[in-house]
Write a protein that holds these residues in place. Sequence first.
Motif, mmCIF file in Angstrom:
data_model
loop_
_atom_site.group_PDB
_atom_site.id
_atom_site.type_symbol
_atom_site.label_atom_id
_atom_site.label_comp_id
_atom_site.label_asym_id
_atom_site.label_seq_id
_atom_site.Cartn_x
_atom_site.Cartn_y
_atom_site.Cartn_z
ATOM 1 N N ASN A 281 0.821 -1.214 0.000
ATOM 2 C CA ASN A 281 0.000 0.000 0.000
ATOM 3 C C ASN A 281 0.855 1.263 0.000
ATOM 4 O OD1 ASN A 281 -2.592 -1.090 -0.126
ATOM 5 N ND2 ASN A 281 -2.695 -1.434 2.068
ATOM 6 N N ALA A 282 2.044 1.169 0.591
ATOM 7 C CA ALA A 282 2.927 2.341 0.648
ATOM 8 C C ALA A 282 3.457 2.718 -0.721
ATOM 9 C CB ALA A 282 4.083 2.061 1.602
ATOM 10 N N THR A 283 3.475 1.775 -1.658
ATOM 11 C CA THR A 283 4.024 2.054 -2.986
ATOM 12 C C THR A 283 2.941 2.244 -4.048
ATOM 13 O OG1 THR A 283 4.147 -0.301 -3.582
ATOM 14 C CG2 THR A 283 6.044 0.651 -2.435
ATOM 15 N N LEU A 284 1.697 1.927 -3.720
ATOM 16 C CA LEU A 284 0.659 1.858 -4.737
ATOM 17 C C LEU A 284 0.144 3.212 -5.205
ATOM 18 C CD1 LEU A 284 -1.413 -1.287 -3.748
ATOM 19 C CD2 LEU A 284 -0.131 -0.900 -5.848
ATOM 20 N N LYS A 285 0.255 4.238 -4.380
ATOM 21 C CA LYS A 285 -0.208 5.550 -4.830
ATOM 22 C C LYS A 285 0.504 5.949 -6.120
ATOM 23 C CE LYS A 285 -1.296 7.341 -0.209
ATOM 24 N NZ LYS A 285 -0.953 8.373 0.788
ATOM 25 N N GLU A 286 1.807 5.768 -6.111
ATOM 26 C CA GLU A 286 2.606 6.130 -7.295
ATOM 27 C C GLU A 286 2.233 5.237 -8.477
ATOM 28 O OE1 GLU A 286 7.335 6.202 -8.588
ATOM 29 O OE2 GLU A 286 6.777 6.394 -6.460
ATOM 30 N N GLN A 287 2.057 3.953 -8.220
ATOM 31 C CA GLN A 287 1.729 3.024 -9.304
ATOM 32 C C GLN A 287 0.354 3.321 -9.901
ATOM 33 O OE1 GLN A 287 2.347 -1.142 -8.352
ATOM 34 N NE2 GLN A 287 4.053 -0.630 -6.991
ATOM 35 N N LEU A 288 -0.620 3.608 -9.052
ATOM 36 C CA LEU A 288 -1.967 3.895 -9.548
ATOM 37 C C LEU A 288 -2.008 5.221 -10.298
ATOM 38 C CD1 LEU A 288 -4.042 2.658 -6.478
ATOM 39 C CD2 LEU A 288 -3.971 1.611 -8.754
ATOM 40 N N THR A 289 -1.215 6.188 -9.838
ATOM 41 C CA THR A 289 -1.111 7.460 -10.553
ATOM 42 C C THR A 289 -0.560 7.231 -11.954
ATOM 43 O OG1 THR A 289 -0.792 8.703 -8.491
ATOM 44 C CG2 THR A 289 -0.059 9.758 -10.535
ATOM 45 N N ALA A 290 0.429 6.347 -12.047
ATOM 46 C CA ALA A 290 1.019 6.041 -13.348
ATOM 47 C C ALA A 290 0.015 5.362 -14.280
ATOM 48 C CB ALA A 290 2.245 5.148 -13.160
ATOM 49 N N LYS A 291 -0.976 4.710 -13.696
ATOM 50 C CA LYS A 291 -2.006 4.044 -14.497
ATOM 51 C C LYS A 291 -3.176 4.977 -14.817
ATOM 52 C CE LYS A 291 -0.841 -0.592 -12.879
ATOM 53 N NZ LYS A 291 -0.281 -1.046 -14.160
ATOM 54 N N GLY A 292 -3.058 6.255 -14.421
ATOM 55 C CA GLY A 292 -4.048 7.247 -14.811
ATOM 56 C C GLY A 292 -4.998 7.704 -13.725
ATOM 57 N N MET A 293 -4.875 7.168 -12.510
ATOM 58 C CA MET A 293 -5.771 7.609 -11.439
ATOM 59 C C MET A 293 -5.310 8.948 -10.876
ATOM 60 S SD MET A 293 -7.059 4.305 -9.239
ATOM 61 C CE MET A 293 -8.736 4.932 -9.053
ATOM 62 N N LYS A 294 -6.285 9.781 -10.524
ATOM 63 C CA LYS A 294 -6.000 11.044 -9.844
ATOM 64 C C LYS A 294 -6.233 10.803 -8.352
ATOM 65 C CE LYS A 294 -7.279 14.043 -13.728
ATOM 66 N NZ LYS A 294 -7.454 12.966 -14.726
ATOM 67 N N ILE A 295 -5.184 10.966 -7.556
ATOM 68 C CA ILE A 295 -5.237 10.638 -6.132
ATOM 69 C C ILE A 295 -5.195 11.909 -5.302
ATOM 70 C CG2 ILE A 295 -4.045 9.457 -4.248
ATOM 71 C CD1 ILE A 295 -3.192 7.334 -6.226
ATOM 72 N N ASN A 296 -6.111 11.994 -4.322
ATOM 73 C CA ASN A 296 -6.131 13.139 -3.415
ATOM 74 C C ASN A 296 -6.185 12.680 -1.962
ATOM 75 O OD1 ASN A 296 -9.074 12.476 -4.146
ATOM 76 N ND2 ASN A 296 -9.348 13.837 -2.373
#
Length: 337
Positions: A281-296
């Motif tokens: 979970n600590a690394t997934l924000k970056e990975q999901l952002t790379a897949k096009g998700m906008k994270i807030n």
Amino acid sequence: MTITRRTMLAGTASVALVGTLRHAGAQTAEFNYKYANNLPITHPMNVRAQEAVDKIREETNGRVAIQIFPSNQLGADTDMLSQVRSGGVEFFTLSPLILSTLVPKASISGIGFAFPSYATVWPAMDGELGKYVRGEIEKSNLVVMDKIWDNGFRQITSSIGPINTAADLKNFKIRVPVSPLWTSMFKAFQSAPASINFAEVYSALQTKIVDGQENPLAIISTAKLYEVQQYCSITNHMWDGFWFLANKRAWERMPEDVREIVARNINEAGVKERADVEKLNATLKEQLTAKGMKINETDPDSFRQKLKDAGFYAEWKGKYGDDAWAILEKAVGTSLS
């Protein structure tokens, strides 16, 4: 569902089958048991479960062979709960919030915004709160392992926009698991919760039956929900785990020394899986952002205050009872009152 996705799931099933039957002579085991769950084979839970299965077979000299059925292969969560009770499957991992459809007080660990971090989760679940819940589960004629496995802190995804405050959840069509606590919490937010089994979540999002859903980042990633959701809001609105359950008759068929080997390896694997999920979970924000998700990121204050104002905490304190609520507050503090 697209053809590509069906192909991917079929491949997952093949990998699971090969992985669990790779030992020669599996059919000769004295105890041939099935373990069912709702997560993809790549999730840390299935990776660590496979390790446990291998060790159990080795340490019992081949007497116990456990076959893993991931990704809802044997049915939706509520179906598999019925199967583990009847003996259709021998082992099953389930969120305490969904287990609450059978064991009402099991969901107390999932109260919204109760746990601020893992530093409070594990002492509670390995301590008095976990012991209390396991006692409630055993009253329903199920066997439950000592160590709860980790699902993680849950986040909200959406196809229509980010969730920044509690006000953004008003009239929001959100998929929730089949559990009274989830439905109650999102009704308190004035959302429009729809109870849908996990096996149907991807298609429900794809066809816009709901605007969003909520799950830990590891599931958002491994279930590829980023393909059908654009926004991910880090709400940490509840912590969720998986109790490792066993059919009581199947469990008691095994001699005591064999049960000890099975339980020890499952519990050790569960502790390792906790570390895996936290790290992932600590690394997934970056990975999901790379897949096009906008994270807030979000602040829990508006959400917690909305639940207090709606009477959510008072309602569930009444349902669980003063004794159970006191155990919860001993673990997390009295900010829920």
